[in-house]
Design a protein around this motif. Structure first.
Motif, PDB file in Angstrom:
ATOM      1  N   ASP A  35       0.860  -1.187   0.000  1.00 34.81           N
ATOM      2  CA  ASP A  35       0.000   0.000   0.000  1.00 34.81           C
ATOM      3  C   ASP A  35       0.890   1.228   0.000  1.00 34.81           C
ATOM      4  N   ARG A  36       0.827   1.991  -1.118  1.00 28.94           N
ATOM      5  CA  ARG A  36       1.662   3.186  -1.239  1.00 28.94           C
ATOM      6  C   ARG A  36       0.770   4.420  -1.374  1.00 28.94           C
ATOM      7  N   ALA A  37       0.345   4.955  -0.277  1.00 28.80           N
ATOM      8  CA  ALA A  37      -0.439   6.190  -0.236  1.00 28.80           C
ATOM      9  C   ALA A  37      -1.641   6.118  -1.172  1.00 28.80           C
ATOM     10  N   GLY A  38      -2.320   4.996  -1.163  1.00 26.61           N
ATOM     11  CA  GLY A  38      -3.520   4.851  -1.966  1.00 26.61           C
ATOM     12  C   GLY A  38      -3.276   4.455  -3.405  1.00 26.61           C
ATOM     13  N   ALA A  39      -2.038   4.518  -3.904  1.00 28.28           N
ATOM     14  CA  ALA A  39      -1.716   4.124  -5.270  1.00 28.28           C
ATOM     15  C   ALA A  39      -1.387   2.643  -5.298  1.00 28.28           C
ATOM     16  N   VAL A  40      -1.912   1.958  -6.292  1.00 26.56           N
ATOM     17  CA  VAL A  40      -1.694   0.518  -6.391  1.00 26.56           C
ATOM     18  C   VAL A  40      -0.354   0.263  -7.071  1.00 26.56           C
ATOM     19  N   ALA A  41       0.538  -0.375  -6.347  1.00 23.67           N
ATOM     20  CA  ALA A  41       1.850  -0.752  -6.873  1.00 23.67           C
ATOM     21  C   ALA A  41       1.927  -2.275  -6.926  1.00 23.67           C
ATOM     22  N   VAL A  42       2.307  -2.802  -8.078  1.00 21.63           N
ATOM     23  CA  VAL A  42       2.461  -4.238  -8.258  1.00 21.63           C
ATOM     24  C   VAL A  42       3.934  -4.510  -8.521  1.00 21.63           C
ATOM     25  N   LEU A  43       4.589  -5.170  -7.594  1.00 21.89           N
ATOM     26  CA  LEU A  43       6.018  -5.416  -7.667  1.00 21.89           C
ATOM     27  C   LEU A  43       6.263  -6.891  -7.973  1.00 21.89           C
ATOM     28  N   CYS A  44       6.774  -7.139  -9.174  1.00 25.17           N
ATOM     29  CA  CYS A  44       7.045  -8.515  -9.612  1.00 25.17           C
ATOM     30  C   CYS A  44       8.513  -8.670  -9.998  1.00 25.17           C
ATOM     31  N   SER A  45       9.396  -7.949  -9.363  1.00 25.80           N
ATOM     32  CA  SER A  45      10.810  -7.991  -9.699  1.00 25.80           C
ATOM     33  C   SER A  45      11.425  -9.330  -9.309  1.00 25.80           C
ATOM     34  N   ALA A  46      12.245  -9.877 -10.214  1.00 29.70           N
ATOM     35  CA  ALA A  46      13.014 -11.097  -9.925  1.00 29.70           C
ATOM     36  C   ALA A  46      12.137 -12.231  -9.397  1.00 29.70           C
ATOM     37  N   ARG A  47      11.066 -12.527 -10.099  1.00 27.44           N
ATOM     38  CA  ARG A  47      10.152 -13.604  -9.709  1.00 27.44           C
ATOM     39  C   ARG A  47      10.224 -14.792 -10.665  1.00 27.44           C
ATOM     40  N   GLY A  48      11.163 -14.753 -11.592  1.00 30.82           N
ATOM     41  CA  GLY A  48      11.295 -15.851 -12.538  1.00 30.82           C
ATOM     42  C   GLY A  48      10.184 -15.916 -13.574  1.00 30.82           C
ATOM     43  N   LEU A  49       9.509 -14.795 -13.818  1.00 30.93           N
ATOM     44  CA  LEU A  49       8.405 -14.771 -14.774  1.00 30.93           C
ATOM     45  C   LEU A  49       8.921 -14.925 -16.199  1.00 30.93           C
ATOM     46  N   GLN A  50       8.226 -15.712 -17.003  1.00 31.95           N
ATOM     47  CA  GLN A  50       8.562 -15.893 -18.408  1.00 31.95           C
ATOM     48  C   GLN A  50       7.589 -15.172 -19.329  1.00 31.95           C
ATOM     49  N   GLU A  51       6.537 -14.612 -18.774  1.00 36.17           N
ATOM     50  CA  GLU A  51       5.578 -13.838 -19.552  1.00 36.17           C
ATOM     51  C   GLU A  51       4.920 -12.811 -18.644  1.00 36.17           C
ATOM     52  N   VAL A  52       4.257 -11.853 -19.271  1.00 36.30           N
ATOM     53  CA  VAL A  52       3.582 -10.794 -18.516  1.00 36.30           C
ATOM     54  C   VAL A  52       2.349 -11.385 -17.824  1.00 36.30           C
ATOM     55  N   PRO A  53       2.184 -11.171 -16.501  1.00 35.00           N
ATOM     56  CA  PRO A  53       0.994 -11.694 -15.804  1.00 35.00           C
ATOM     57  C   PRO A  53      -0.289 -11.129 -16.393  1.00 35.00           C
ATOM     58  N   LYS A  54      -1.344 -11.936 -16.375  1.00 44.50           N
ATOM     59  CA  LYS A  54      -2.616 -11.528 -16.965  1.00 44.50           C
ATOM     60  C   LYS A  54      -3.626 -11.043 -15.927  1.00 44.50           C
ATOM     61  N   ASP A  55      -3.333 -11.193 -14.642  1.00 39.29           N
ATOM     62  CA  ASP A  55      -4.294 -10.818 -13.604  1.00 39.29           C
ATOM     63  C   ASP A  55      -3.836  -9.589 -12.817  1.00 39.29           C
TER      64      ASP A  55
END
Length: 264
Positions: free
Chosen positions: A48-68
């Motif tokens: 929770d960053r002052a009401g702004a939605v931040a989605v942090l997916c750094s270094a998670r081993g993702l092979q594609e952009v999340p869809k959700d």
């Protein structure tokens, strides 16, 4: 918000009233809806960053952009993963997104409509430290955001130069954009901005190469026409010579001395 708690009587326990049961059920339902509406992708972290939605997916081993990814996301970090391709419409539902970090991935290709829907709100797009060789002008040309393209194996050619004319490059990293390969070998390994500031145009080199190829093609056709004309003339001369020799070989008939024939 949920209604206030109903105070229980202090004189002893009483069974909850229907109103209290209904109130508690409404609160649970509302909390469940809020939880589902602000759900976070499974491998990511959403502080929770002052009401702004931040989605942090750094270094998670993702092979594609999340869809959700939540639709009200403002900051999205997908850096330090194994994403190799950004498909069309990957972020079209994120109309409030202001910063998108795709740096330090394995990105080689980007769909022409990969960033559709982000032209209005997006302020920063980080594509640095990837494997991009050619800039997808159709995908980036309509963005008003600052774009980071440093540390990519770019091929310096006319198409790259034309694409950069339509982009708003981040001034803090523009000096780190270098030519990994180039149509002119003397610029390999050198900063692209330095080459362009010196007055070099990769498009003029492209045009010169095209002109030379066209001249070579025209010369080839001209040589073929000349060769055909020479062959045609020689072939006709040979036929004429043979015809003349044939006529000379024919026996000549005696010519009468008195050309006037007697009257019967």
């Amino acid at each position: 918000m949920c209604p206030g708690r109903v105070r229980m009587a202090t004189a002893g326990w009483q069974s909850p009233s229907p109103l209290l049961v209904s109130t508690r059920g409404s609160c649970l339902f509302l909390l469940l809806c809020l939880h589902l509406g602000a759900s976070c992708p499974q491998p990511c972290w959403c502080p929770d960053r002052a009401g702004a939605v931040a989605v942090l997916c750094s270094a998670r081993g993702l092979q594609e952009v999340p869809k959700d990814i939540p639709t009200d996301t403002v900051l999205l970090k997908l850096d330090a993963n194994k994403i190799s391709h950004v498909p069309n419409g990957a972020f079209q539902h994120l109309t409030q997104l202001r910063e998108l970090d795709l740096s330090q991935n394995l990105i080689e290709t980007i769909g022409p409509t990969a960033f559709s829907g982000l032209a209005g709100a997006l302020r920063l797009l980080d594509l640095s430290h990837n494997r991009i060789r050619r800039i997808p002008k159709d995908a980036l040309g309509k963005l008003s955001a600052k774009i980071r393209l440093s540390h990519n194996p770019l091929h310096c050619e006319c198409a790259l130069q034309e694409a950069l004319w339509e982009l708003k490059l981040d001034p803090d990293s523009v000096d780190e954009i270098a030519c990994h390969t180039a149509v002119q070998e003397e610029f390999v390994g050198k900063p692209l901005v330095q080459a362009l500031d010196s007055g070099v145009s990769f498009c003029s080199v492209h045009h010169k190469t095209t002109d030379v190829a066209m001249l070579v093609t025209m010369f080839g056709w001209f040589a073929m026409v000349i060769a055909y004309v020479v062959y045609y003339v020689r072939h006709n001369q040979e036929d004429a010579r043979r015809h003349l020799e044939y006529l000379k070989s024919l026996p000549s008939a005696p010519v009468p001395k008195d050309p006037v024939s007697p009257v019967p």
